[in-house]
Design a protein around this motif. Structure first.
Motif, mmCIF file in Angstrom:
data_model
loop_
_atom_site.group_PDB
_atom_site.id
_atom_site.type_symbol
_atom_site.label_atom_id
_atom_site.label_comp_id
_atom_site.label_asym_id
_atom_site.label_seq_id
_atom_site.Cartn_x
_atom_site.Cartn_y
_atom_site.Cartn_z
ATOM 1 N N ALA A 1 38.910 60.524 50.404
ATOM 2 C CA ALA A 1 37.580 59.897 50.489
ATOM 3 C C ALA A 1 37.527 58.949 51.697
ATOM 4 C CB ALA A 1 37.271 59.144 49.197
ATOM 5 N N LEU A 2 38.577 58.150 51.889
ATOM 6 C CA LEU A 2 38.606 57.224 53.028
ATOM 7 C C LEU A 2 38.593 57.988 54.354
ATOM 8 C CD1 LEU A 2 41.243 54.625 51.721
ATOM 9 C CD2 LEU A 2 38.810 54.165 52.196
ATOM 10 N N ALA A 3 39.333 59.096 54.399
ATOM 11 C CA ALA A 3 39.382 59.893 55.634
ATOM 12 C C ALA A 3 37.997 60.480 55.934
ATOM 13 C CB ALA A 3 40.419 61.008 55.502
ATOM 14 N N LEU A 4 37.309 60.962 54.896
ATOM 15 C CA LEU A 4 35.968 61.538 55.092
ATOM 16 C C LEU A 4 34.983 60.455 55.549
ATOM 17 C CD1 LEU A 4 35.903 63.859 51.942
ATOM 18 C CD2 LEU A 4 35.810 64.639 54.325
ATOM 19 N N THR B 1 33.408 55.048 46.490
ATOM 20 C CA THR B 1 32.660 55.116 45.231
ATOM 21 C C THR B 1 33.434 55.985 44.241
ATOM 22 O OG1 THR B 1 30.603 55.026 46.461
ATOM 23 C CG2 THR B 1 30.453 55.821 44.184
ATOM 24 N N TYR B 2 33.745 55.425 43.081
ATOM 25 C CA TYR B 2 34.437 56.178 42.016
ATOM 26 C C TYR B 2 33.493 56.332 40.843
ATOM 27 C CZ TYR B 2 38.649 54.853 44.608
ATOM 28 O OH TYR B 2 39.589 54.673 45.585
ATOM 29 N N LEU B 3 33.499 57.501 40.243
ATOM 30 C CA LEU B 3 32.690 57.727 39.043
ATOM 31 C C LEU B 3 33.604 58.239 37.941
ATOM 32 C CD1 LEU B 3 29.711 59.469 40.841
ATOM 33 C CD2 LEU B 3 29.715 57.149 39.902
ATOM 34 N N LEU C 1 42.767 51.967 43.853
ATOM 35 C CA LEU C 1 41.344 52.170 44.158
ATOM 36 C C LEU C 1 40.932 51.314 45.353
ATOM 37 C CD1 LEU C 1 39.824 52.203 40.548
ATOM 38 C CD2 LEU C 1 40.862 54.077 41.853
ATOM 39 N N SER C 2 40.126 51.916 46.234
ATOM 40 C CA SER C 2 39.688 51.204 47.435
ATOM 41 C C SER C 2 38.270 50.689 47.253
ATOM 42 C CB SER C 2 39.731 52.164 48.632
ATOM 43 O OG SER C 2 38.924 51.643 49.670
ATOM 44 N N PRO C 3 38.008 49.450 47.690
ATOM 45 C CA PRO C 3 36.630 48.928 47.599
ATOM 46 C C PRO C 3 35.644 49.702 48.477
ATOM 47 C CG PRO C 3 38.083 47.379 48.754
ATOM 48 C CD PRO C 3 38.959 48.476 48.216
#
Ligand code: 5GP
Ligand code: MN
Length: 340
Positions: free
Chosen positions: A42-45, A74-76, A69-71
């Motif tokens: 997700a961070l790379a994208l 977005t996690y669901l 988890l990174s701030p």
């Protein structure tokens, strides 16, 4: 790396470029590898300019893994907000499935994945991947972790592995290898070496992974080894974490992590099982020495699978055993049959 096919890299590049909304999905009861790999991707994208990216899981991660988890991401979690989690998959035009070999390993998200017409990419290291479901599948059991595989995919894409991406991936690899104890290949050390040289703080990671537990976990580990461990002829070992014991030690999700490995430190043990009582079933963790297949045992007796020497599954109360009290007899019979 020859496990990464250029054709799949081209597909990934093209699909990522054209995607407007991306869902990154990991397996149920996410472990460090599932969380590290999804967070890293997700961070790379996001750093490639993708705006609409979310990570989706069937359930909320254990407290001791929340640090991954990174701030920025977005996690669901379906157990917290089913509508949002399922909508993210439904509306995505590109779905990544990480650290699992098939839709059913996402448990409650399976229906949303099956209904989705999005293009799909698999990045995984389990046995028996369901390749037919994916436009591109990066999948090999000959690697430490999904996090390591993703690292080599990012390298092949020539995408920047930033410090936060590298930190997430080193975390996932470290937890899945149990800090370089299993499933370690030359490529694993290369990845670690490159990331540490790039500035990832491994000492800080180790502190967060292995030295941040609550007191009750240490007491539970002692109790189970002293009172709960059963050894069987032929090299089998098992422990059962009943509801009673979980209550007595105020056990939370993730706090029995690692316990299943302990019996394998006994020379005569080649197969170790940990059963954890849950709603209507026991969750089963299986670890084995080289030459004995945890995967075969999981598949044959516990509706599960995983890796050759680290697998899992379930023992259902009702279909498999009439009551929780019968779990021990079921395991003893299964091991007697399997180890003969
Ligand atoms: P753990 O014992 O750490 O929960 O899981 C060990 C390995 O077995 C992991 O790679 C995990 O993906 C796999 N595994 C755990 N539970 C299941 C299950 O119910 N089904 C399948 N197919 N694999 C599982
Ligand atoms: Mn994994």
């Amino acid at each position: 790396m020859d496990i990464i096919q250029q054709e799949s890299i081209h597909t990934l590049k093209a699909l990522t470029q054209s995607a407007a909304k991306v869902a990154v999905v990991g397996h149920t009861h996410p472990d460090g590898d599932a969380l590290g790999a999804t967070t890293g991707l997700a961070l790379a994208l996001l750093s490639r300019g993708k705006k609409d990216v979310c990570c989706v899981f069937s359930d909320t991660p254990a407290d001791n893994l929340q640090f991954i988890l990174s701030p920025e991401v977005t996690y669901l979690f379906q157990d917290r907000n089913a509508e949002k989690a399922e909508a993210c998959i439904r509306e995505a035009d590109l779905v990544f499935l990480l650290d699992c070999n098939a839709f059913d390993r996402t448990e409650g998200l399976k229906d949303a994945l099956e209904a989705s017409s999005a293009r799909k990419i698999l990045i995984d290291h389990h046995l028996n991947p369901d390749r037919s479901r994916f436009d591109a599948a990066f999948s090999t059991p000959e690697i430490s972790s999904a996090s390591e595989l993703l690292y080599w995919v990012l390298k092949a894409l020539e995408w920047d592995v930033t410090l936060p991406v590298g930190t997430a991936l080193l975390t996932g690899m470290t937890t899945d290898t149990n800090n370089f104890a299993n499933s370690v290949y030359p490529s694993t050390f290369r990845m670690a070496s490159e990331l540490i040289a790039a500035g990832v703080d491994r000492d800080a990671l180790l502190q967060k992974i292995y030295s941040s537990y609550r007191e009750n976990r240490v007491r539970l580990m002692g109790y189970m080894q002293y009172e709960g461990l059963r050894l069987l002829p032929g090299g089998g070992a098992y422990m059962i974490l009943t509801r009673d014991i979980q209550r007595r030690f105020d056990l939370r999700e993730g706090e029995s992590e690692g316990l299943v490995n302990v019996p394998l430190t006994i020379g005569a043990v080649r197969l170790s099982l940990l059963l954890k009582e849950d709603e209507g079933h026991f969750r089963v963790s299986i670890r084995s020495r080289k030459g004995t297949s945890a995967q075969a045992l999981a598949q044959r007796y516990f509706h599960g699978g995983g890796h050759e020497n680290a697998s899992g599954g379930k023992l259902f109360i009702g279909p498999d055993i009439a009551s929780p009290q019968e779990a021990a007899t079921f395991v003893e019979n299964a091991l007697k049959d399997f180890l003969k």
